[in-house]
Design a protein around this motif. Structure first.
Motif, PDB file in Angstrom:
ATOM      1  N   CYS A  15       0.807  -1.234   0.000  1.00 20.85           N
ATOM      2  CA  CYS A  15       0.000   0.000   0.000  1.00 20.85           C
ATOM      3  C   CYS A  15       0.833   1.274   0.000  1.00 20.85           C
ATOM      4  O   CYS A  15       0.314   2.356  -0.251  1.00 20.85           O
ATOM      5  CB  CYS A  15      -0.968   0.007   1.174  1.00 20.85           C
ATOM      6  SG  CYS A  15      -0.190   0.347   2.785  1.00 20.85           S
ATOM      7  N   LEU A  16       2.113   1.173   0.326  1.00 24.20           N
ATOM      8  CA  LEU A  16       3.036   2.312   0.331  1.00 24.20           C
ATOM      9  C   LEU A  16       2.796   3.337   1.443  1.00 24.20           C
ATOM     10  O   LEU A  16       3.323   4.443   1.381  1.00 24.20           O
ATOM     11  CB  LEU A  16       3.069   3.036  -1.031  1.00 24.20           C
ATOM     12  CG  LEU A  16       3.265   2.189  -2.283  1.00 24.20           C
ATOM     13  CD1 LEU A  16       3.524   3.097  -3.495  1.00 24.20           C
ATOM     14  CD2 LEU A  16       4.413   1.202  -2.137  1.00 24.20           C
ATOM     15  N   GLN A  17       2.002   2.988   2.457  1.00 27.22           N
ATOM     16  CA  GLN A  17       1.870   3.900   3.597  1.00 27.22           C
ATOM     17  C   GLN A  17       3.249   4.182   4.209  1.00 27.22           C
ATOM     18  O   GLN A  17       3.544   5.307   4.594  1.00 27.22           O
ATOM     19  CB  GLN A  17       0.947   3.274   4.658  1.00 27.22           C
ATOM     20  CG  GLN A  17      -0.536   3.374   4.346  1.00 27.22           C
ATOM     21  CD  GLN A  17      -1.163   4.670   4.859  1.00 27.22           C
ATOM     22  OE1 GLN A  17      -0.687   5.276   5.812  1.00 27.22           O
ATOM     23  NE2 GLN A  17      -2.232   5.106   4.215  1.00 27.22           N
ATOM     24  N   MET A  20       5.200   6.803   2.231  1.00 26.33           N
ATOM     25  CA  MET A  20       4.718   8.177   2.443  1.00 26.33           C
ATOM     26  C   MET A  20       5.047   8.688   3.829  1.00 26.33           C
ATOM     27  O   MET A  20       5.401   9.850   4.001  1.00 26.33           O
ATOM     28  CB  MET A  20       3.222   8.245   2.171  1.00 26.33           C
ATOM     29  CG  MET A  20       2.954   8.326   0.689  1.00 26.33           C
ATOM     30  SD  MET A  20       1.226   8.498   0.363  1.00 26.33           S
ATOM     31  CE  MET A  20       0.681   6.852   0.760  1.00 26.33           C
TER      32      MET A  20
ATOM     33  N   CYS B 295      -4.261  -1.033  -3.033  1.00 30.62           N
ATOM     34  CA  CYS B 295      -3.959   0.075  -3.927  1.00 30.62           C
ATOM     35  C   CYS B 295      -3.173   1.116  -3.126  1.00 30.62           C
ATOM     36  O   CYS B 295      -2.966   0.970  -1.928  1.00 30.62           O
ATOM     37  CB  CYS B 295      -5.253   0.715  -4.440  1.00 30.62           C
ATOM     38  SG  CYS B 295      -6.264  -0.359  -5.470  1.00 30.62           S
ATOM     39  N   ALA B 297      -1.926   3.722  -0.826  1.00 26.74           N
ATOM     40  CA  ALA B 297      -2.341   4.290   0.472  1.00 26.74           C
ATOM     41  C   ALA B 297      -3.485   3.544   1.141  1.00 26.74           C
ATOM     42  O   ALA B 297      -3.977   3.969   2.175  1.00 26.74           O
ATOM     43  CB  ALA B 297      -2.723   5.767   0.337  1.00 26.74           C
TER      44      ALA B 297
END
Lengths: 159, 618
Positions: A15-17, A20, B295, B297
């Motif tokens: 999710c790439l949290q 970030m 997906c 975030a």
């Protein structure tokens, strides 16, 4: 007690949290391209793998730096880049066997994970506990527990 | 702030890419993404134009929260006039493409005109240019994605692309991004291909800044993430089973449209359910589902990542399909499975892969095959039309054959690519088309979930579940339980869901958050990110303004209130089994009240008073 990042790719959803949270903490912007932790997607295999600096004891980056701009953080054990000393020569990016020190063209300095000074934001932002911050001397605890749980107590060696 | 306040205008006829400031007065009224882009379409596109002509425009738009850490904040939408319905189209997609667009510095990209020969748009932050794509034309989405990644030597490039079905004019082609996420419905990909635009590649490294109150924003983001994590649907059901958590539930309540909606329960549902995707198979001991994926975030991560059994007839000789890719979501599993009477999980997974590979909306494709199967069983079409294939309900081989024909628009695939309405018209049996305004139904039989009947009839993009998902209330009890078999109170329920959803779709968030979040959870995140005060009440007002604007476009396009209806099969033929046995969709009991609540006349026209209340343009 020294702590260490512990990554379990099996729990990562991609999710790439973490990316970030990292870029927000270090660059003040939501921007995965500025993150010091990267999540790699292996589409065909259906795997997501977060990857960042493991804070080597004998850190190649630190030894390679000609201006001693990479120093050990006495509290966390992380190898931190002193931005005011870094000359942007990038020798450390070549020395690191894992690719986790990278050059930031905007600042002209290198960047790497510094464990956010002991409160890693990738950890607090991860929704699935794929990244945790645990006792550096017991990073294998979860795996040991999982295997221990498979022990079949119904069969005794004495019987 | 949160908006970049810049949009990119790409004129394909002239070959120009020009930056211009976003109309921020409109952003205050329509928020972003679905709402804001619709405002641009209304301003710039003649509602009566041919959707596949150069006069139509297509907008890829992000919302103010796209590209931020707000959970699910990675969405973008494709807004245009639909070739399938003639109505306004807005198809929403996840993946990583939308966030990349925002990170490159663009709130939206407007495409106008038509290129003389195939091109693709390359965006690297502020730099944008059209490049030749003659070598990409005739390639699938997956092939094109690989070629472009290689050409740019950049594994971090994010790509949106149309497949061969769109090139061939399939009226329900999607825009596919990140290999298996889709701006799926209403033929938005068909419009893209009609402009000779094959793909859009984006690399954005500027990130999202301009958050009005960063500290407050992170506070609200973290609170929102906690709510999602602790909710049974978003914290457990969706990560474990995906939207497929619904298959057995909806079948139980007798709202599973089956065999072109002749029936409303499917005896094979359990074989194609989320639970079935976890069962180890005989050949290699692995389940269909490898794992879930998120997906950009997204802290829910409902996405399915699946493999097909290598021993299955569909892929036995095709090793290129042996790896993982996007697995079955509930809507695809229903349309490809229940609606065609097919309970072969591997066949459905294969057909879903092909729908992603060549960009067909699996709902419209499956429902169109279902209509064709009924035409076949009625003897209207026969093996002379289908290359000898027995296109009967339950025939998995026929479905796999059909998707391969449809993907490249060959043979009977060209007929299937017309969509259900035009297919049934062509063969003289329009009553067999299960559509509203030309768009195929999704996976909820309105005889068993009455609110969905009104939802479908009044949806501004034709039959669609995502315009007001009253299933949430009527079946799952969110935010409060209503009786699925009752029509009382549903007019107000549908309107409330429509307005709230329009706001969520305009923020950059995923509507699945609303299983757990209300506007009370969403408004503080927008309020902290954007300038001005964004209360739940203001979001409802913005949502309703968007709804009225979309309706106005459709009315001007010549789609009158007479089309706010359902096929006779649902209005006159009673459900044959389940809790709704003996019931029809009670649309007539809900529609007049709905019109009144909307401030429309008895024939569905927007009154002057309502126009002025929402400040609708000319």
């Amino acid at each position: 007690m020294q702590k260490s990042l512990h990554i379990d790719p099996g729990k990562c959803t991609g999710c790439l949290q973490c990316e970030m949270a990292c870029s927000l903490e270090n660059e003040g912007v939501f921007n995965p391209s500025k993150s010091r932790i990267k999540v790699f997607t292996f589409h065909e295999e259906g795997r997501f793998v977060p990857y960042t600096c493991t804070q080597c004891d004998e850190a190649w980056c630190m030894h390679a730096c000609p201006v001693d701009a990479i120093v050990i953080n006495a509290v966390t054990g992380s190898k931190d880049v002193k931005a005011d000393l870094c000359v942007g020569c990038k020798v450390c990016t070549i020395a690191c066997p894992f690719g986790t020190v990278n050059y930031n063209a905007d600042s002209g300095k290198v960047v790497k994970c510094d464990l956010c000074g002991g409160d890693p934001k990738c950890v607090s932002s991860c929704p699935t506990d794929a990244i945790t911050y645990v006792d550096a001397n017991a990073t294998g605890l979860d795996k040991m527990r999982a295997w221990a749980a498979k022990t079949d107590n119904s069969v005794s060696a004495d019987a | 702030m949160a908006w970049t306040r810049q949009l990119l205008r790409v004129n394909l006829t002239d070959g120009t890419c020009i930056a211009e400031p976003v109309n921020m007065e409109w952003a205050r009224q329509y928020l972003g993404q679905r709402g804001l882009a619709t405002r641009y379409i209304v301003d710039e596109v003649d509602p009566k134009c041919d959707a596949l002509s150069p006069e139509n425009k297509m907008i890829m738009a992000t919302g103010p929260l796209t590209g931020t850490m707000a959970s699910t904040g990675g969405r973008y939408s494709v807004i245009t006039k639909s070739p399938l319905t003639g109505a306004i189209a807005c198809s929403n997609s996840g993946g990583f493409f939308g966030a990349e667009m925002k990170s490159a510095g663009w709130d939206m990209v407007i495409f106008e005109g038509k290129a003389a020969s195939p091109v693709y748009l390359s965006i690297e932050n502020e730099k944008a240019e059209l490049r030749p794509a003659d070598d990409l034309w005739g390639k699938s989405c997956w092939e094109t994605d690989e070629i472009l990644h290689n050409k740019h030597q950049d594994p971090q490039l994010r790509i949106a692309v149309v497949g061969r079905s769109a090139e061939q004019g399939c009226l329900y082609s999607s825009v596919i991004n990140d290999l298996h996420r889709a701006a799926g419905r209403s033929g938005v990909g068909t419009v893209m291909a009609s402009k000779n635009l094959k793909a859009v590649t984006i690399r954005g490294t500027r990130g999202v800044t301009n958050i009005e109150d960063p500290a407050k924003f992170m506070e609200t983001v973290n609170a929102g993430k906690k709510v999602l994590a602790e909710n049974a649907v978003t914290g457990e059901g969706l990560p474990a089973l995906g939207t497929q958590v619904l298959m057995n539930v909806i079948n139980e309540v007798g709202a599973m449209p089956t065999r072109n909606m002749r029936e409303s329960q499917f005896e094979g549902a359990h074989k194609i359910s989320g639970e079935a995707m976890l069962e180890p198979r005989k050949s290699d001991g692995k389940p269909n589902l490898t794992r879930n994926g998120g997906c950009f975030a997204c802290t829910i991560a409902c996405g399915r990542i699946s493999t097909i059994d290598r021993e299955h007839f569909s892929v036995k000789e095709k090793p290129q399909y042996w790896g993982n890719s996007g697995g079955l979501e509930y809507e695809a599993a229903w349309a490809l499975g229940s609606d065609t009477g097919i309970d072969d999980l591997d066949a459905l997974t294969y057909v879903n892969f092909i729908c992603n590979e060549d960009g067909m909306d699996p709902i419209s494709f499956g429902a169109t095959v279902a209509a064709a199967m009924e035409l076949f069983e009625e003897g209207v079409i026969n093996t002379s039309h289908t290359d000898g294939v027995e296109l009967k309900f339950g025939n998995a081989q026929a479905l796999c054959w059909a998707v391969e024909q449809s993907a490249i628009g060959t043979g009977f695939g060209a007929d299937l690519n017309l969509g259900s309405r035009k297919l049934c018209q062509k063969y003289g049996r329009p009553e067999l088309s299960m559509t509203v305004k030309g768009q195929e139904f999704p996976a909820y039989d309105p005889r068993g979930i009455q609110g969905m009947g009104l939802t479908y009839a009044t949806s501004n993009r034709g039959a669609c579940h995502l315009r007001s998902y009253t299933v949430s209330s009527e079946i799952l009890g969110v935010p409060e339980k209503t009786d699925p078999l009752a029509t009382e109170g549903k007019a107000g329920l549908v309107k409330a869901f429509q307005d709230a959803t329009a706001a969520v779709d305009s923020a950059g968030l995923c509507v699945f958050t609303t299983f757990a979040w209300t506007l009370d959870d969403i408004a503080p995140q927008i309020d902290a990110a954007c300038e001005g005060d964004w209360s739940p009440e203001r979001l409802v007002e913005v949502g309703e303004r968007i709804w009225q604007l979309e309706r106005d476009f459709n009315l001007k396009a010549g789609i009158s209130g007479a089309e706010d209806t359902l096929p006779d099969r649902l209005l006159k033929d009673a459900a044959k089994s389940g809790p709704a046995k003996g019931m029809v969709a009670g649309l007539d009991k809900m529609l007049p009240e709905y019109y009144e609540l909307r401030g429309w006349t008895a024939d569905g026209q927007i009154t002057a008073e309502t126009r002025s209340k929402f400040g609708l343009p000319g």
